[in-house]
Design a protein around this motif. Structure first.
Motif, short mmCIF file in Angstrom:
data_model
loop_
_atom_site.label_atom_id
_atom_site.label_comp_id
_atom_site.label_asym_id
_atom_site.label_seq_id
_atom_site.Cartn_x
_atom_site.Cartn_y
_atom_site.Cartn_z
N PRO A 135 53.06 105.75 -11.85
CA PRO A 135 54.31 106.50 -11.66
C PRO A 135 55.14 106.52 -12.94
O PRO A 135 54.97 105.70 -13.84
N GLN A 136 56.07 107.45 -12.97
CA GLN A 136 56.87 107.65 -14.18
C GLN A 136 57.70 106.42 -14.54
O GLN A 136 57.85 106.10 -15.72
N ASP A 137 58.25 105.72 -13.54
CA ASP A 137 59.08 104.55 -13.87
C ASP A 137 58.23 103.46 -14.52
O ASP A 137 58.70 102.76 -15.43
N PRO A 197 58.75 98.86 -7.74
CA PRO A 197 59.65 99.96 -8.12
C PRO A 197 60.77 99.47 -9.02
O PRO A 197 61.15 98.29 -9.00
N GLU A 198 61.32 100.39 -9.79
CA GLU A 198 62.30 100.04 -10.81
C GLU A 198 63.53 99.36 -10.22
O GLU A 198 64.08 98.43 -10.82
N ARG A 199 63.98 99.78 -9.06
CA ARG A 199 65.21 99.20 -8.49
C ARG A 199 65.00 97.71 -8.20
O ARG A 199 65.97 96.93 -8.23
N ILE A 200 63.77 97.31 -7.90
CA ILE A 200 63.48 95.89 -7.65
C ILE A 200 63.14 95.18 -8.96
O ILE A 200 63.58 94.05 -9.20
N ALA A 201 62.38 95.84 -9.82
CA ALA A 201 62.01 95.22 -11.11
C ALA A 201 63.23 94.87 -11.94
O ALA A 201 63.21 93.90 -12.70
N GLU A 288 56.70 96.84 -0.21
CA GLU A 288 57.37 96.39 -1.43
C GLU A 288 57.44 94.86 -1.49
O GLU A 288 57.28 94.27 -2.57
N GLN A 289 57.66 94.23 -0.35
CA GLN A 289 57.66 92.76 -0.33
C GLN A 289 56.30 92.20 -0.73
O GLN A 289 56.21 91.21 -1.46
N GLU A 290 55.25 92.84 -0.26
CA GLU A 290 53.90 92.41 -0.64
C GLU A 290 53.66 92.61 -2.14
O GLU A 290 53.06 91.76 -2.80
N ARG A 293 55.37 89.89 -3.95
CA ARG A 293 54.56 88.66 -3.87
C ARG A 293 53.43 88.69 -4.90
O ARG A 293 53.17 87.69 -5.57
N ARG A 294 52.80 89.83 -5.06
CA ARG A 294 51.70 89.94 -6.01
C ARG A 294 52.21 89.91 -7.45
O ARG A 294 51.52 89.42 -8.35
N PHE A 295 53.41 90.40 -7.67
CA PHE A 295 54.03 90.31 -9.00
C PHE A 295 54.25 88.84 -9.38
O PHE A 295 53.91 88.42 -10.49
#
Length: 349
Positions: A135-137, A197-201, A288-290, A293-295
């Motif tokens: 994705p672009q982000d 996603p960027e808002r979480i990152a 997103e939670q998963e 977790r993987r991050f």
């Protein structure tokens, strides 16, 4: 050598089962792009066992994905070693090289014959493969992190040329870029098929986890590379900086850094414990939670992989000849566009 240093990580090592296949494809890739051409260079490169690092750092990657990860690791180390040669003391030429690489990520340029040097052609290839389907982000974040990595090499070259001694704070700021952890973590999302996603990152806790992992890996690498950098009179090593600012021996400085690493890992885990509550205002979906977790798992994998690999790789276990030994063994920067480098040896003082 400091290979006997013992660090405690409260998470188990993991490893991809596909390292042999990745290693075979990597050798073909290295030859295709002219990154390893001589028998001596191939022997030394093989002794590093980068396939083991890639398998440990990206344990959920298989097939072409692990191949991309290993090719990227090869690029990192072979590119970095170019600055053990004359270019490492020449900021103008370093800037020319790094600006060309930065243009590739900013313009999303593909590999082509227009890039004359092995470094630029190989990087254009891995960037084209890495961004495919992302994705672009992610592309924007990854391009920023690669750009900062390249720009930091210019600052390092200026420091070497001027023989500038950095404070600990100045060094850590620079080292967070040159260690290359952030592009490597971006790559984890690509080759292990998860997306943050960027808002979480951009959340402060997520950013703190990335910075702690970066510092842990950078400090650990400085322990393992202290002898080489001392032999080259390179100021970019936290062990050597602490030694120069105190009356500590090399061994005591290494022990102090090891203690810092373990403190950082403990702090990392405390942030992870609070992460679900911290991210709650962002209302992450179950998917997103998963991916979060993987991050986190990816950061743990990298911290553990870096230590385990360096402890046994011949890149760090082979003694350094303080008179003239470097990791630089082939010129991978020269091309028709880098005419200044052809006479770089004449520019040395």
């Amino acid at each position: 050598m400091p290979q006997e240093i013992s660090l405690h990580f409260p998470f188990e090592p993991r490893r991809s089962p596909d390292s042999s296949r990745a290693s075979r494809s990597n050798l073909q890739w290295l030859r295709e792009f002219g990154l390893v051409t001589s028998k001596e260079a191939l022997t030394r490169y093989a002794s590093w066992d980068l396939s083991d690092l890639a398998a440990r750092a990206y344990p959920d990657a298989l097939g072409e994905d692990l191949g991309l990860a290993l090719d990227t690791m090869s690029f990192f180390f072979l590119f970095d070693d170019q600055f053990d040669g004359p270019v490492g003391n020449l900021p103008d030429i370093t800037a020319e090289v790094c600006d060309e690489l930065s243009r590739i990520v900013h313009l999303d340029l593909d590999a082509s014959a227009a890039y004359g040097s092995p470094v630029t052609r190989s990087f254009a290839d891995i960037w084209a493969r890495a961004r495919l389907g992302m994705p672009q982000d992610w592309k924007e974040r990854a391009s920023r992190n690669w750009h900062e990595y390249f720009v930091a090499h210019i600052e390092e070259a200026a420091n070497r040329q001027s023989r500038r001694r950095l404070s600990e704070e100045e060094y850590l700021r620079l080292r967070r870029a040159t260690v290359g952890v952030l592009p490597s973590i971006d790559l984890a999302q690509r080759v292990q098929n998860f997306r943050v996603p960027e808002r979480i990152a951009c959340n402060h806790a997520m950013a703190s986890l990335s910075e702690i992992a970066t510092d842990t890996i950078a400090l650990g690498n400085d322990i393992f590379s202290a002898e080489k950098e001392a032999a080259q009179n390179d100021p970019h090593n936290i062990v050597l900086i602490i030694q120069s600012m105190s009356e500590l021996s090399r061994e005591s400085a290494i022990a102090a850094i090891a203690g810092r690493i373990e403190d950082k890992v403990e702090f990392f885990e405390s942030i992870v414990t609070q992460l679900p509550e911290t991210l709650q205002p962002l209302a992450p979906s179950q998917t997103e939670q998963e991916h979060v977790r993987r991050f986190v798992l990816g950061l743990r994998d990298w911290m553990r992989a870096s230590y385990d690999w360096q402890a046994k790789s011949h890149r760090y276990t082979t003694s350094v000849d303080a008179s003239n030994e470097t990791s630089f063994f082939e010129d991978l920067l020269s091309s028709s566009t880098h005419s200044g480098y052809a006479t770089a040896g004449e520019c040395e003082g």
